[in-house]
Design a protein around this motif. Structure first.
Motif, PDB file in Angstrom:
ATOM      1  N   LYS A  60       0.825  -1.205   0.000  1.00 19.54           N
ATOM      2  CA  LYS A  60       0.000   0.000   0.000  1.00 19.54           C
ATOM      3  C   LYS A  60       0.863   1.261   0.000  1.00 19.54           C
ATOM      4  O   LYS A  60       0.434   2.298  -0.472  1.00 19.54           O
ATOM      5  CB  LYS A  60      -0.982   0.011   1.186  1.00 19.54           C
ATOM      6  CG  LYS A  60      -0.304   0.050   2.541  1.00 19.54           C
ATOM      7  CD  LYS A  60      -1.315   0.056   3.655  1.00 19.54           C
ATOM      8  CE  LYS A  60      -1.883  -1.296   3.961  1.00 19.54           C
ATOM      9  NZ  LYS A  60      -0.892  -2.311   4.427  1.00 19.54           N
ATOM     10  N   ASP A  79       3.112  -7.744   1.913  1.00 17.02           N
ATOM     11  CA  ASP A  79       1.923  -7.561   2.748  1.00 17.02           C
ATOM     12  C   ASP A  79       0.902  -6.893   1.841  1.00 17.02           C
ATOM     13  O   ASP A  79       1.163  -5.807   1.312  1.00 17.02           O
ATOM     14  CB  ASP A  79       2.282  -6.661   3.946  1.00 17.02           C
ATOM     15  CG  ASP A  79       1.081  -5.905   4.485  1.00 17.02           C
ATOM     16  OD1 ASP A  79       0.040  -6.550   4.721  1.00 17.02           O
ATOM     17  OD2 ASP A  79       1.177  -4.667   4.660  1.00 17.02           O
ATOM     18  N   HIS A 199      -0.511  -5.154  13.944  1.00 16.10           N
ATOM     19  CA  HIS A 199       0.060  -3.949  13.313  1.00 16.10           C
ATOM     20  C   HIS A 199      -0.598  -2.783  14.035  1.00 16.10           C
ATOM     21  O   HIS A 199      -1.813  -2.634  13.977  1.00 16.10           O
ATOM     22  CB  HIS A 199      -0.252  -3.919  11.812  1.00 16.10           C
ATOM     23  CG  HIS A 199       0.116  -2.609  11.179  1.00 16.10           C
ATOM     24  ND1 HIS A 199       1.417  -2.286  10.832  1.00 16.10           N
ATOM     25  CD2 HIS A 199      -0.645  -1.527  10.871  1.00 16.10           C
ATOM     26  CE1 HIS A 199       1.433  -1.052  10.333  1.00 16.10           C
ATOM     27  NE2 HIS A 199       0.203  -0.583  10.346  1.00 16.10           N
ATOM     28  N   SER A 202       1.321   3.524  11.956  1.00 16.20           N
ATOM     29  CA  SER A 202       2.374   3.891  11.013  1.00 16.20           C
ATOM     30  C   SER A 202       3.082   5.159  11.502  1.00 16.20           C
ATOM     31  O   SER A 202       2.548   5.880  12.351  1.00 16.20           O
ATOM     32  CB  SER A 202       1.722   4.135   9.659  1.00 16.20           C
ATOM     33  OG  SER A 202       2.662   4.145   8.633  1.00 16.20           O
ATOM     34  N   GLY A 239       5.230  -0.186  10.318  1.00 18.58           N
ATOM     35  CA  GLY A 239       4.947   0.996  11.120  1.00 18.58           C
ATOM     36  C   GLY A 239       6.117   1.874  11.518  1.00 18.58           C
ATOM     37  O   GLY A 239       5.908   2.958  12.067  1.00 18.58           O
ATOM     38  N   GLU A 273       6.441  -6.252   8.186  1.00 16.83           N
ATOM     39  CA  GLU A 273       5.721  -5.678   7.036  1.00 16.83           C
ATOM     40  C   GLU A 273       6.027  -4.189   6.847  1.00 16.83           C
ATOM     41  O   GLU A 273       5.124  -3.350   6.915  1.00 16.83           O
ATOM     42  CB  GLU A 273       4.209  -5.808   7.254  1.00 16.83           C
ATOM     43  CG  GLU A 273       3.692  -7.200   7.490  1.00 16.83           C
ATOM     44  CD  GLU A 273       2.195  -7.222   7.814  1.00 16.83           C
ATOM     45  OE1 GLU A 273       1.643  -6.186   8.263  1.00 16.83           O
ATOM     46  OE2 GLU A 273       1.578  -8.264   7.621  1.00 16.83           O
ATOM     47  N   GLY A 275       6.696  -0.595   5.133  1.00 15.58           N
ATOM     48  CA  GLY A 275       6.354   0.095   3.889  1.00 15.58           C
ATOM     49  C   GLY A 275       7.101   1.411   3.850  1.00 15.58           C
ATOM     50  O   GLY A 275       8.149   1.550   3.216  1.00 15.58           O
ATOM     51  N   ARG A 276       6.570   2.364   4.642  1.00  8.74           N
ATOM     52  CA  ARG A 276       7.106   3.726   4.649  1.00  8.74           C
ATOM     53  C   ARG A 276       8.632   3.773   4.853  1.00  8.74           C
ATOM     54  O   ARG A 276       9.330   4.523   4.173  1.00  8.74           O
ATOM     55  CB  ARG A 276       6.431   4.503   5.778  1.00  8.74           C
ATOM     56  CG  ARG A 276       6.748   5.977   5.808  1.00  8.74           C
ATOM     57  CD  ARG A 276       6.214   6.614   7.101  1.00  8.74           C
ATOM     58  NE  ARG A 276       4.835   6.305   7.353  1.00  8.74           N
ATOM     59  CZ  ARG A 276       3.794   7.008   6.890  1.00  8.74           C
ATOM     60  NH1 ARG A 276       3.999   8.080   6.167  1.00  8.74           N
ATOM     61  NH2 ARG A 276       2.565   6.655   7.179  1.00  8.74           N
ATOM     62  N   TYR A 371       3.141   6.346   0.280  1.00 10.99           N
ATOM     63  CA  TYR A 371       1.814   6.935   0.351  1.00 10.99           C
ATOM     64  C   TYR A 371       1.767   8.240  -0.462  1.00 10.99           C
ATOM     65  O   TYR A 371       1.088   9.193  -0.091  1.00 10.99           O
ATOM     66  CB  TYR A 371       1.388   7.146   1.815  1.00 10.99           C
ATOM     67  CG  TYR A 371       1.521   5.856   2.615  1.00 10.99           C
ATOM     68  CD1 TYR A 371       0.598   4.832   2.448  1.00 10.99           C
ATOM     69  CD2 TYR A 371       2.603   5.649   3.468  1.00 10.99           C
ATOM     70  CE1 TYR A 371       0.748   3.624   3.135  1.00 10.99           C
ATOM     71  CE2 TYR A 371       2.756   4.445   4.163  1.00 10.99           C
ATOM     72  CZ  TYR A 371       1.822   3.447   3.983  1.00 10.99           C
ATOM     73  OH  TYR A 371       1.968   2.263   4.647  1.00 10.99           O
TER      74      TYR A 371
HETATM   75  N1  PLP Z   1       0.930  -3.788   7.654  1.00  9.75           N
HETATM   76  C1  PLP Z   1      -0.340  -3.366   7.781  1.00  9.75           C
HETATM   77  C2  PLP Z   1      -1.375  -4.349   8.165  1.00  9.75           C
HETATM   78  C3  PLP Z   1      -0.677  -2.028   7.543  1.00  9.75           C
HETATM   79  O1  PLP Z   1      -1.946  -1.617   7.668  1.00  9.75           O
HETATM   80  C4  PLP Z   1       0.359  -1.125   7.181  1.00  9.75           C
HETATM   81  C5  PLP Z   1       0.064   0.309   6.970  1.00  9.75           C
HETATM   82  O2  PLP Z   1      -0.893   0.884   7.352  1.00  9.75           O
HETATM   83  C6  PLP Z   1       1.658  -1.606   7.043  1.00  9.75           C
HETATM   84  C7  PLP Z   1       1.911  -2.939   7.288  1.00  9.75           C
HETATM   85  C8  PLP Z   1       2.787  -0.719   6.629  1.00  9.75           C
HETATM   86  O3  PLP Z   1       3.024   0.294   7.517  1.00  9.75           O
HETATM   87  P1  PLP Z   1       4.247   1.290   7.319  1.00  9.75           P
HETATM   88  O4  PLP Z   1       4.161   1.828   5.934  1.00  9.75           O
HETATM   89  O5  PLP Z   1       4.050   2.311   8.341  1.00  9.75           O
HETATM   90  O6  PLP Z   1       5.491   0.479   7.539  1.00  9.75           O
END
Ligand code: PLP
Length: 418
Positions: A60, A79, A199, A202, A239, A273, A275-276, A371
């Protein structure tokens, strides 16, 4: 750390001039640094190397297949939270055995697609969802592997819109109901519980919420094991925050140093998992100043990127550094950097002291890799922008800019209007 640095007074993406890229591909333009992406991914993989793990990149945050392919080639998983993300993860070469699927609203079609693809596990968020996955897997004569997503009721002390692990949120199963859900799941014929997931939010800038949440989850896993449960996977979610303004978030190695000692001897396989923290600082959004407008209290720099291209400032009041692509010795102005969208919330920066900008000059919105494009839209009928990946002295177009015809591609005119 990232590889968007000035060489003299000119901003470079790795070894390439950002101005050259803006002129070649047009603006607004997302630019990503390959070596930053890889370094950030490997920082996780190295940090957790002493413990069996899979780094499942959170699509995402940035679902570009070229970017995901970098992580797939280095052993990464995914993820996902939708059928679309599953499709993209598979296209990008992520092995199904490294895909975990969260989200509170999985549809029957999405569940079917994930079962057919043989993903590692569903991260299940409610009793109704458990029953639906059981039903669908029954019709497919298969058994679904699931993890229960537990809501540990821990405050990650971040923006309320990206906090997910408190009682008031729609996410996960309240920790006090989790045993009941486990008992239900283990009685369902077409479900096999193999993991526990959490989770909590974030842009988390401290280690302590991760530690507190993990301690709670581990107590629950121990309780489950006392019940004879065979829990093989522990998914601790993502997160970890990044540096946008003055935050000094922990690094993956700090997280690992604090989490791994809590896990030892439990024989779990860990899933992380992020992302950011992988893509955020590895991408910038380049925009051009169109007009300058003097207001009574401040100046407006009107640029060609709007909230449809980067919604974080409008949506979360998020801060992004804005840098000139070519640095000049100029006076400072007190200004808002705003886009062309017809909303007062369309801004990239508010009340900033920036060096004066002239019409036609380029600005770089920093830390826009997560994002950013993924939350972009066609609002005001604006084609979504191009994305470019830079690797050393090479640059690659990884998403074409949309055209006007893309805006109406899926529309149909009823016969009576022809
Ligand atoms: N995993 C889950 C279930 C999430 O909802 C999110 C983001 O909202 C993430 C992982 C990734 O989070 P981040 O981008 O903060 O690492």
């Amino acid at each position: 750390m990232h590889l968007f640095q000035y060489h003299g007074n000119e901003l470079f993406a790795e070894d390439i001039s950002v101005k050259m890229l803006a002129e070649k591909y047009g603006t607004p333009l997302y630019i990503y640094s390959y070596n930053t992406l890889l370094r950030h991914f490997m920082a996780y993989d190295d940090a957790f190397k002493k413990y069996p793990h899979i780094i499942c990149f959170s699509l995402k945050s940035n679902p570009n297949t070229a970017i995901i392919r970098i992580f797939a080639k280095h052993g990464g998983g995914a993820d996902i939270v939708s059928g679309g993300e599953l499709y993209i993860a598979l296209k990008a070469g992520i092995p199904p055995a490294k895909i975990v699927y969260a989200g509170v609203g999985k549809t029957e079609d999405e569940i079917r697609f994930a079962l057919k693809s043989n993903i590692l596990m569903f991260n299940v968020e409610s009793e109704d969802e458990l029953r639906e996955i059981d039903r669908v897997s029954g019709t497919m004569k298969t058994k679904a592997r699931v993890a229960l997503r537990i809501n540990p009721d821990i405050d990650p002390e971040t923006h309320p819109y990206i906090t997910t692990g408190l009682k008031m949120h729609k996410f996960g199963i309240p920790i006090e109901d989790a045993l009941e859900h486990y008992n239900l799941a283990s009685g369902l014929k077409n479900i096999k519980v193999i993991g526990i997931h959490k989770h909590i939010g974030s842009q988390i800038t401290k280690v302590s919420p991760f530690v507190d949440a993990l301690k709670r989850i581990l107590l629950f896993i121990d309780k489950l094991r006392d019940h004879g449960a065979k829990i093989a996977y522990l998914d601790v979610g993502g997160g970890l925050g990044i540096h946008y303004k003055d935050e000094e978030p922990p690094l993956p190695k700090d997280l690992a140093k604090n989490l791994i000692p809590l896990l030892k001897d439990r024989g779990l396989k860990l899933i992380v998992e992020p992302g950011r923290s992988i893509v955020g600082n590895a991408g910038i959004l380049v925009t051009k100043a169109l007009y300058l407008k003097k207001g009574d209290v401040k100046e407006f720099i009107i640029v060609d990127a709007g909230m449809n291209d980067l919604v974080r400032p409008s949506f979360y009041d998020a801060y992004h550094h804005i840098l000139p692509v070519i640095r000049k010795k100029r006076n400072t102005v007190y200004c808002d950097v705003v886009g062309p969208i017809c909303e007062s919330s369309d801004f990239l920066a508010k009340g900033r002291e920036l060096k004066k900008v002239m019409q036609g000059e380029y600005l770089a919105v920093m830390s826009a890799g997560a994002y950013g494009f993924s939350m972009s839209s066609n609002y005001n009928s604006r084609p979504r922008v191009a994305e470019v990946l830079v690797k050393g002295k090479e640059h690659f177009l990884i998403r074409e800019r949309e055209t006007y015809s893309d805006l109406v591609r899926n529309e149909k005119i009823p016969a009576f209007l022809k």
